[in-house]
Design an enzyme around this catalytic site. Structure first.
Site, PDB file in Angstrom:
ATOM      1  N   ASN A  78      58.623-102.887  62.477  1.00  0.00           N
ATOM      2  CA  ASN A  78      59.382-101.905  63.267  1.00  0.00           C
ATOM      3  C   ASN A  78      60.568-101.357  62.473  1.00  0.00           C
ATOM      4  O   ASN A  78      61.011-100.234  62.697  1.00  0.00           O
ATOM      5  CB  ASN A  78      59.917-102.556  64.545  1.00  0.00           C
ATOM      6  CG  ASN A  78      58.823-102.792  65.562  1.00  0.00           C
ATOM      7  OD1 ASN A  78      57.942-101.955  65.739  1.00  0.00           O
ATOM      8  ND2 ASN A  78      58.851-103.945  66.212  1.00  0.00           N
ATOM      9  N   THR A  82      53.477-111.093  65.973  1.00  0.00           N
ATOM     10  CA  THR A  82      53.688-109.945  66.856  1.00  0.00           C
ATOM     11  C   THR A  82      54.150-108.716  66.075  1.00  0.00           C
ATOM     12  O   THR A  82      54.750-107.793  66.639  1.00  0.00           O
ATOM     13  CB  THR A  82      54.729-110.278  67.942  1.00  0.00           C
ATOM     14  OG1 THR A  82      55.981-110.581  67.293  1.00  0.00           O
ATOM     15  CG2 THR A  82      54.294-111.456  68.788  1.00  0.00           C
ATOM     16  N   ASP A  94      58.606-108.927  64.086  1.00  0.00           N
ATOM     17  CA  ASP A  94      59.355-107.811  63.479  1.00  0.00           C
ATOM     18  C   ASP A  94      60.304-107.204  64.518  1.00  0.00           C
ATOM     19  O   ASP A  94      60.200-106.039  64.884  1.00  0.00           O
ATOM     20  CB  ASP A  94      58.403-106.739  62.920  1.00  0.00           C
ATOM     21  CG  ASP A  94      57.554-106.065  64.006  1.00  0.00           C
ATOM     22  OD1 ASP A  94      57.163-104.886  63.780  1.00  0.00           O
ATOM     23  OD2 ASP A  94      57.300-106.682  65.055  1.00  0.00           O
ATOM     24  N   ASP A 126      59.469-107.825  70.579  1.00  0.00           N
ATOM     25  CA  ASP A 126      59.508-109.092  69.836  1.00  0.00           C
ATOM     26  C   ASP A 126      60.659-109.961  70.340  1.00  0.00           C
ATOM     27  O   ASP A 126      60.526-111.180  70.462  1.00  0.00           O
ATOM     28  CB  ASP A 126      59.736-108.849  68.344  1.00  0.00           C
ATOM     29  CG  ASP A 126      58.693-107.977  67.703  1.00  0.00           C
ATOM     30  OD1 ASP A 126      58.755-106.751  67.907  1.00  0.00           O
ATOM     31  OD2 ASP A 126      57.801-108.513  67.030  1.00  0.00           O
ATOM     32  N   HIS A 144      54.703-105.341  74.892  1.00  0.00           N
ATOM     33  CA  HIS A 144      53.511-105.831  74.193  1.00  0.00           C
ATOM     34  C   HIS A 144      53.579-107.320  73.808  1.00  0.00           C
ATOM     35  O   HIS A 144      52.745-108.116  74.199  1.00  0.00           O
ATOM     36  CB  HIS A 144      53.297-105.036  72.901  1.00  0.00           C
ATOM     37  CG  HIS A 144      53.329-103.554  73.036  1.00  0.00           C
ATOM     38  ND1 HIS A 144      52.243-102.800  73.465  1.00  0.00           N
ATOM     39  CD2 HIS A 144      54.323-102.664  72.776  1.00  0.00           C
ATOM     40  CE1 HIS A 144      52.566-101.514  73.464  1.00  0.00           C
ATOM     41  NE2 HIS A 144      53.819-101.394  73.059  1.00  0.00           N
ATOM     42  N   ASP A 145      54.584-107.657  73.005  1.00  0.00           N
ATOM     43  CA  ASP A 145      54.532-108.912  72.259  1.00  0.00           C
ATOM     44  C   ASP A 145      54.524-110.197  73.087  1.00  0.00           C
ATOM     45  O   ASP A 145      53.821-111.152  72.728  1.00  0.00           O
ATOM     46  CB  ASP A 145      55.698-108.956  71.259  1.00  0.00           C
ATOM     47  CG  ASP A 145      55.527-107.896  70.170  1.00  0.00           C
ATOM     48  OD1 ASP A 145      56.538-107.487  69.573  1.00  0.00           O
ATOM     49  OD2 ASP A 145      54.373-107.478  69.920  1.00  0.00           O
ATOM     50  N   PHE A 188      50.032 -99.921  66.036  1.00  0.00           N
ATOM     51  CA  PHE A 188      50.997 -99.997  64.935  1.00  0.00           C
ATOM     52  C   PHE A 188      50.836-101.247  64.065  1.00  0.00           C
ATOM     53  O   PHE A 188      50.841-101.157  62.836  1.00  0.00           O
ATOM     54  CB  PHE A 188      52.432 -99.950  65.494  1.00  0.00           C
ATOM     55  CG  PHE A 188      53.483-100.113  64.420  1.00  0.00           C
ATOM     56  CD1 PHE A 188      54.057-101.358  64.193  1.00  0.00           C
ATOM     57  CD2 PHE A 188      53.863 -99.040  63.625  1.00  0.00           C
ATOM     58  CE1 PHE A 188      55.014-101.523  63.190  1.00  0.00           C
ATOM     59  CE2 PHE A 188      54.817 -99.200  62.623  1.00  0.00           C
ATOM     60  CZ  PHE A 188      55.392-100.441  62.401  1.00  0.00           C
ATOM     61  N   ASN A 189      50.765-102.451  64.663  1.00  0.00           N
ATOM     62  CA  ASN A 189      50.754-103.671  63.848  1.00  0.00           C
ATOM     63  C   ASN A 189      49.559-103.722  62.901  1.00  0.00           C
ATOM     64  O   ASN A 189      49.672-104.209  61.778  1.00  0.00           O
ATOM     65  CB  ASN A 189      50.743-104.917  64.747  1.00  0.00           C
ATOM     66  CG  ASN A 189      52.062-105.134  65.452  1.00  0.00           C
ATOM     67  OD1 ASN A 189      53.099-104.626  65.019  1.00  0.00           O
ATOM     68  ND2 ASN A 189      52.031-105.853  66.561  1.00  0.00           N
TER      69      ASN A 189
HETATM   70  O1  RIB Z   1      52.104-101.417  68.911  1.00  0.00           O
HETATM   71  C1  RIB Z   1      53.045-102.305  69.446  1.00  0.00           C
HETATM   72  C2  RIB Z   1      53.503-103.284  68.431  1.00  0.00           C
HETATM   73  O2  RIB Z   1      54.151-102.611  67.362  1.00  0.00           O
HETATM   74  C3  RIB Z   1      54.551-104.275  68.973  1.00  0.00           C
HETATM   75  O3  RIB Z   1      54.438-105.489  68.299  1.00  0.00           O
HETATM   76  C4  RIB Z   1      55.845-103.613  68.632  1.00  0.00           C
HETATM   77  O4  RIB Z   1      56.921-104.545  68.488  1.00  0.00           O
HETATM   78  C5  RIB Z   1      55.517-103.013  67.301  1.00  0.00           C
HETATM   79  O5  RIB Z   1      55.658-104.039  66.320  1.00  0.00           O
HETATM   80 CA    CA Z   2      56.375-106.424  67.195  1.00  0.00          CA
END
Ligand code: RIB
Ligand code: CA
Length: 324
Positions: free
Chosen positions: A51, A134, A24, A29, A251-252, A174-175
């Protein structure tokens, strides 16, 4: 039931893991796309609402494909979660999902709006692919429900999400928070599963020194990614206590590096379940870290530590590879 499948198997042709990236974009990403394109056999990209709305995450994936000048199919997937309402993250990634840089308009067309079918067909046509989501897990969950046979054909799932703490709520990352029902399906699929949660991704920050490594590279890609890193840093730092972090958590890419550079990451096998009902805990990854013999059998390799300097060097090398 612990799956004993060889989770280190790589693509038969190159010895590198074959990866289908479901994303996303999203600043981190975008870095995951560069990392996978350089260090893995990237067999396809699918997009999901997360996102930003699907139309934007898809546009952003096409922008990245063109910037890398790679021949990889991009298919868009789900525009909304299974049950929850779509909820983006403009406060981190901007309204476009990839704010902060002058993005060149894509010139190569989207390959299809059949992202879930593309995942299913790709996994049925070629054994041993790693699914690397991701973003929210909607596409992966639908694929597993619609075609349960792929669970035994993939090498596994390496995802970014979850953790012992949250970032969208106190308890939920979040994901997972964006589509808990989908996450519950994925964490229960029974095959090899790697989780890059916030406990490890917060160790992997784009500090000013690291961003300067990217800025020193030539070409449009490095310029765009430097601007994206600086925007990502601005929104991230603005939301944290001064001094509590030194840069945005990238993160990703860790979900990719867990497969391409496994030596850079420590992992622990745990049982992980997803809370879908809690008022305060919906979207939480409930990780059983108890030292009790009664604990449930593990279903997930939870990443716990990263060699951040070497991992970021791998990302800089990937950007340099495509820089021109
Ligand atoms: O919490 C971080 C995640 O949420 C990452 O994948 C970022 O791109 C968002 O999608
Ligand atoms: Ca992401």
């Amino acid at each position: 039931m612990a799956d004993t499948r060889d989770t280190t198997n790589a693509s038969a042709t190159t010895g590198r893991p074959a990866i289908l990236l479901d994303c996303d974009p999203g600043h981190d990403d975008a870095i995951a796309i560069v990392t996978a394109a350089r260090h893995a056999d990237l067999v396809g990209i699918t997009t999901v609402a997360g996102n930003a709305p699907l139309e934007r995450t898809t546009y952003n994936a096409l922008v990245m494909r063109d910037l890398l000048a790679i021949d990889v199919p991009v298919h868009s997937g789900s525009a909304r979660p299974l049950v929850a309402e779509p909820r983006a993250a403009p406060f981190i990634h901007g309204e476009s999902g990839l704010d902060g840089a002058d993005l060149p308009a894509p010139t190569t067309p989207l390959d299809g709006t059949d992202g879930v079918e593309f995942i299913i067909d790709t996994c049925r046509n070629s054994e041993g692919i790693w699914l690397v989501p991701t973003g929210p897990l909607t596409n992966i969950a639908i694929a597993l429900r619609f075609a349960p046979d792929i669970a035994d054909r993939i090498a596994g799932i390496s995802l970014m999400g979850g953790g012992t703490f949250g970032n969208r709520t106190v308890t939920a990352e979040f994901n997972i928070w964006a589509d808990p029902e989908a996450a519950s399906i994925v964490f229960g699929y029974g095959g090899p599963l790697v989780m890059a949660g916030l406990d490890v991704t917060h160790q992997f920050q784009a500090t000013p020194t690291r961003i300067a490594q990217v800025a020193a590279l030539p070409g449009q890609l490095a310029r765009v990614l430097t601007d994206l890193f600086n925007f990502f840093a601005s929104t991230y730092l603005s939301r944290h206590d001064p001094g509590s972090i030194q840069g945005p958590a990238v993160h990703d890419p860790l979900a990719v590096l867990a497969l391409t550079h496994p030596e850079l990451l420590d992992r622990e096998a745990h049982h992980v379940a997803i809370e879908t009902m809690g008022t305060l805990t919906r979207g939480m990854t409930v990780i059983d870290q108890r030292h009790l013999v009664e604990r449930r059998e593990s279903n997930c390799d939870v990443l716990t530590k990263v060699d951040a300097d070497t991992a970021f060097d791998a990302i800089v090398e990937a950007i340099a590879h495509f820089a021109k």
